[in-house]
Design a protein around this motif. Structure first.
Motif, PDB file in Angstrom:
ATOM      1  N   LEU A  74       0.807  -1.214   0.000  1.00 38.89           N
ATOM      2  CA  LEU A  74       0.000   0.000   0.000  1.00 38.89           C
ATOM      3  C   LEU A  74       0.841   1.266   0.000  1.00 38.89           C
ATOM      4  N   ASP A  75       2.157   1.145  -0.184  1.00 37.10           N
ATOM      5  CA  ASP A  75       2.992   2.336  -0.185  1.00 37.10           C
ATOM      6  C   ASP A  75       2.560   3.304  -1.281  1.00 37.10           C
ATOM      7  N   THR A  76       2.584   4.612  -0.940  1.00 31.91           N
ATOM      8  CA  THR A  76       2.198   5.603  -1.934  1.00 31.91           C
ATOM      9  C   THR A  76       3.406   6.103  -2.709  1.00 31.91           C
ATOM     10  N   SER A  77       4.598   5.755  -2.255  1.00 30.52           N
ATOM     11  CA  SER A  77       5.796   6.221  -2.949  1.00 30.52           C
ATOM     12  C   SER A  77       6.935   5.230  -2.742  1.00 30.52           C
ATOM     13  N   ASP A  93      10.164  14.083  -2.064  1.00 32.07           N
ATOM     14  CA  ASP A  93       9.227  12.983  -1.873  1.00 32.07           C
ATOM     15  C   ASP A  93       8.609  13.045  -0.472  1.00 32.07           C
ATOM     16  N   ASN A 140       4.521  13.559   0.437  1.00 34.11           N
ATOM     17  CA  ASN A 140       3.770  12.642   1.286  1.00 34.11           C
ATOM     18  C   ASN A 140       3.395  13.294   2.610  1.00 34.11           C
ATOM     19  N   THR A 188       0.142   7.997  -7.454  1.00 33.85           N
ATOM     20  CA  THR A 188       0.341   6.680  -6.846  1.00 33.85           C
ATOM     21  C   THR A 188      -0.869   5.823  -7.195  1.00 33.85           C
ATOM     22  N   THR A 189      -0.836   4.560  -6.807  1.00 31.62           N
ATOM     23  CA  THR A 189      -1.999   3.715  -7.026  1.00 31.62           C
ATOM     24  C   THR A 189      -2.757   3.617  -5.715  1.00 31.62           C
ATOM     25  N   TYR A 232      -5.776   1.904  -3.374  1.00 30.31           N
ATOM     26  CA  TYR A 232      -6.544   0.673  -3.204  1.00 30.31           C
ATOM     27  C   TYR A 232      -7.657   0.931  -2.211  1.00 30.31           C
ATOM     28  N   THR A 267      -6.093   1.432   1.112  1.00 30.23           N
ATOM     29  CA  THR A 267      -4.927   2.308   1.245  1.00 30.23           C
ATOM     30  C   THR A 267      -5.056   3.216   2.454  1.00 30.23           C
ATOM     31  N   LEU A 296      -3.473   3.006   6.507  1.00 28.34           N
ATOM     32  CA  LEU A 296      -2.070   3.289   6.813  1.00 28.34           C
ATOM     33  C   LEU A 296      -1.775   4.787   6.705  1.00 28.34           C
ATOM     34  N   LYS A 348      10.994   0.176   6.931  1.00 29.20           N
ATOM     35  CA  LYS A 348      10.466   1.522   6.839  1.00 29.20           C
ATOM     36  C   LYS A 348       9.322   1.778   7.812  1.00 29.20           C
ATOM     37  N   GLU A 349       8.305   0.892   7.780  1.00 26.58           N
ATOM     38  CA  GLU A 349       7.133   1.139   8.636  1.00 26.58           C
ATOM     39  C   GLU A 349       7.506   1.081  10.112  1.00 26.58           C
TER      40      GLU A 349
END
Lengths: 383, 345
Positions: free
Chosen positions: A196-199, B12, B16, B268-269, B271, B274, B277, B319-320
């Motif tokens: 689900l990452d946007t980037s 970036d 975001n 971005t894609t 869902y 989405t 998060l 990352k998360e």
């Protein structure tokens, strides 16, 4: 009143007859129709609706449950199917972790299980439990070697990997690393991202700074678009490889021009129309595409539904053999069905030719993969 | 890490972060006015972006049916309340308004060739479909429990979140969508190349924040919301209805969410799931501001965006973990600085 009585009598006779012949085969299905693997689970469920409802004159019932891509729910579903519905065979689920969790139940209840997930650990190494487990999708290893070989043939020396930070990405990284090592192909970057990452700019910049000749995206479905699009946006000129997990129409819809030129290995069903006439899977693949698109509309068939279709073909081949030996609903029938599945020989499925043995419960060979390239927004078979 | 890479990562992170900042603002707004921790905030991002994508692909979005269903449910709830109170008059007007609004939308969705319209018409249409869901959610899920404890409201939020995500899967399917970019142009800013779309996101976010500021400072509705946030009982005593401030804050939250979704859908894609998060990352920003301060929440959200960009470069597999681990030192610091208050009345 008399009519009701007559109906009851007819029902009783039917039930007795049914009990005597054990007339119906029950197949329990658990698919991931919701949750992260829904893009694979939904086409599976649609394909299961097309499976034969009678085999050898015996009625076949499919009891379909949703496991929400959750291993615990998948196990719960399978317990319910084996205890309450007393199924003769199990199909599913779509994710490797859920399928692995189901192996124990299948073995414990002595019910043959045909998994619709790709991970090779589902059927390897062969042991007492996995004797009961079969699967229809190609091993990652089969596809990963195709990619590594294709890269080497095109003169690639350094490759980079960006994949899901989950079981799918892990499986691919392991399979690809092995295949690359054997061919002296160097992997210069290993990056991860989430569905689900946007980037993915950070990961892509890291990859670009390693200057690879080719990049493999180890992801499935539409989330595999983002890394390739970002690579193109950042001016990457090398080849991009995708996995067979992207072979559905939505990937092309979302990717558009951004995924043009990508190479991927896939089952022959994805390019059914373009296969040479002597390809062993052409007939089964075209049949699946026709049936699926009649039910769901043109252009909807994908490789994921075809795995469930192939599972249906396996049952169609094995159930008649088992019916000769025992009555459905009994332990003897399930044992006979397991043995029959293990002896499936030269079965031409939509994804390749199945030759099961007591040590190989996947049964597919090199005929189960073709290389395709995305050109003008379509899959093109390349020799 | 060269300076070029640092600049690109910074860009970036800011893009975001701008989206997280908008979500953080909405979360702070909703919490301060209604004490609801609005977990479904992210769902409005997904609904906004995916509704626009559905419109551009020429499909009538499923959100229309959801809107119809919730409006009927709201009308029933209001009707029962009005019957009990014995006042039917204002209700009739509200019903007529609802009916007119839905008929108009239905006419557009079934008769008009909306797929070929330019984006600046499609976007208001998508907003018209998604934003009214906000106040309706408040009316149905939260207003009957307006006096309940924060914990109860949080549990309701979890339920609403699960319901909206499931409906999202039903409406939009499991696969993602992208919308057409407002512009494909790329601009040279110093030594960095910036996509026009990314610039749009940042500029729109800043403009939206300025508009919100003006709304709170200048308009009587904005002042009423601030009054409710400062002192709920006092606001009621001077005649600000609880239901109104609740619905208004939820409408704003839905508007901010849907706009965020529309802003990032081209780059971005998106869902159906989405949003959660993204909302959670906005929440981390809001927590940094103690769920009370707007400017600190915005700063915190930008920090989340930047840390995320750096983490995805240095250690993408973790990352998360890195982003959400940010909450721990912030909570420790806050708990040391402020003395604990029992906030339930």
């Amino acid at each position: 009143m008399t009519r009701t009585r007559r109906a009851i009598a007819a029902l009783a006779v039917a039930l007795l007859a049914g009990a005597a012949r054990g007339a119906e085969v029950n197949v329990g299905v658990t698919v991931s129709a919701t949750g992260p693997a829904a893009s694979i689970g939904i086409p599976s469920r649609k394909a299961i609706a097309l499976l034969p409802t009678t085999i050898d004159g015996v009625k076949v019932n499919y009891i379909v449950l949703d496991d929400a891509t959750d291993s615990t729910t998948a196990v719960k579903n399978v317990r319910k199917l084996t205890s309450e519905n007393e199924v003769d065979a199990l199909l599913g689920s779509n994710s490797t972790p859920a399928s692995l969790a189901m192996v124990d139940v299948a073995a414990e209840t002595e019910t043959p299980l045909i998994s619709l997930a790709a991970g090779s650990r589902i059927i390897e190494p062969m042991d007492e439990k996995r004797r009961w487990v079969f699967k229809t999708p190609q091993n990652d290893q089969l596809m990963a070697t195709a990619i590594a070989q294709h890269m080497v043939d095109r003169g690639v020396k350094k490759a980079a990997f960006i994949g899901f930070a989950d079981a799918y990405g892990d499986g691919w990284l392991t399979a690809f690393s092995k295949a690359a090592e054997r061919r002296n192909l160097k992997i210069v970057a290993r990056e991860r991202y989430n569905r689900l990452d946007t980037s993915v700019t950070g990961q892509v910049l890291k990859i670009l700074s390693a200057k690879p000749d080719a990049v493999l995206v180890g992801a499935s479905g539409t989330p595999a678009v983002l890394p390739q699009k970002t690579l193109v946006e950042r001016g990457y000129k090398g080849a991009v490889y995708q996995t067979h997990g992207v072979a559905n129409p939505d990937f092309l819809r979302v990717g558009g021009k951004g995924v043009e030129g990508a190479f991927l290995p896939t089952g022959p069903v994805v390019v059914a129309n373009q296969l040479p006439d002597d390809h062993p899977s052409k007939k089964a693949a075209l049949e699946f595409v026709r049936r699926y698109e009649v039910a769901n509309g043109p252009g909807t068939a994908s490789s994921f539904g075809a795995h469930a279709w192939d599972a249906g073909l396996l049952l169609k081949a094995a159930v008649p053999v088992a019916l000769e030996q025992a009555r459905p609903g009994t332990r003897q029938f399930r044992i006979a069905l397991r043995r029959a599945l293990e002896h499936v020989h030269d079965l031409r499925g939509a994804h390749g030719v199945f030759n099961m043995t007591s040590t190989d419960h996947g049964g597919l060979d090199l005929r189960a993969r073709v290389m395709v390239q995305i050109r003008n927004g379509t899959w093109q078979l390349i020799p | 890490m060269s300076i070029d890479i640092a600049l690109l990562l910074g860009q970036d992170g800011v893009v975001n972060g701008a989206i997280y900042a908008l979500l953080a603002l909405a979360l702070v707004l909703v919490f301060s006015v209604t004490r609801v921790i609005f977990i479904p905030q992210g769902e409005f991002v997904a609904y906004g972006g995916l509704t626009l994508a559905a419109l551009q692909e020429g499909r009538g979005p499923g959100t229309f049916w959801l809107l119809c269903a919730v409006r009927v449910a709201v009308a029933l709830a209001d009707g029962i309340a009005a019957l009990r109170a014995g006042s039917g008059r204002s209700l009739r007007w509200a019903l007529a308004g609802d009916l007119g609004y839905l008929t108009l939308l239905a006419a557009v969705l079934y008769l008009a060739p909306f797929a070929s319209w330019p984006a600046w018409v499609q976007i208001p249409l998508a907003l018209a479909l998604v934003v009214p869901l906000g106040p309706a959610v408040y009316r149905l899920a939260y207003q009957p429990l307006a006096g309940a404890s924060i914990l109860v409201l949080l549990i309701v939020s979890v339920a609403v979140h699960v319901a909206l995500v499931s409906l999202g899967l039903l409406f939009f399917g499991a696969e993602g969508s992208q919308t057409r970019a407002f512009s494909d142009a790329r601009l040279e800013l110093g030594r960095v190349e910036v996509g026009a779309q990314a610039l749009c996101v940042v500029l729109f976010s800043v403009a939206l924040m300025a508009a919100l500021h003006a709304f709170f400072e200048r308009t009587s509705y904005g002042k009423a919301l601030r009054a409710s946030a400062m002192n709920r009982v006092g606001a009621r005593l001077v005649g600000i209805p609880v239901g109104l401030s609740g619905r208004l804050s939820f409408a704003l939250a839905a508007l901010i969410g849907a706009l965020s979704g529309i802003l990032i859908a081209p780059i971005t894609t998106l869902y159906y799931d989405t949003g959660f998060l993204m909302g959670l990352k906005g929440f981390v920003g809001a927590i940094i501001g103690g769920l009370a301060s707007y400017p600190v929440a915005v700063g915190g959200a930008l920090l989340v965006g930047l840390i995320e960009a750096l983490a995805s470069f240095w250690a993408s597999a973790y990352k998360e973990v890195i982003v959400f681990a940010l909450v721990v030192p912030v909570l420790v610091w806050r708990s040391l600085r402020t003395h604990h208050l029992e906030d339930d009345e």
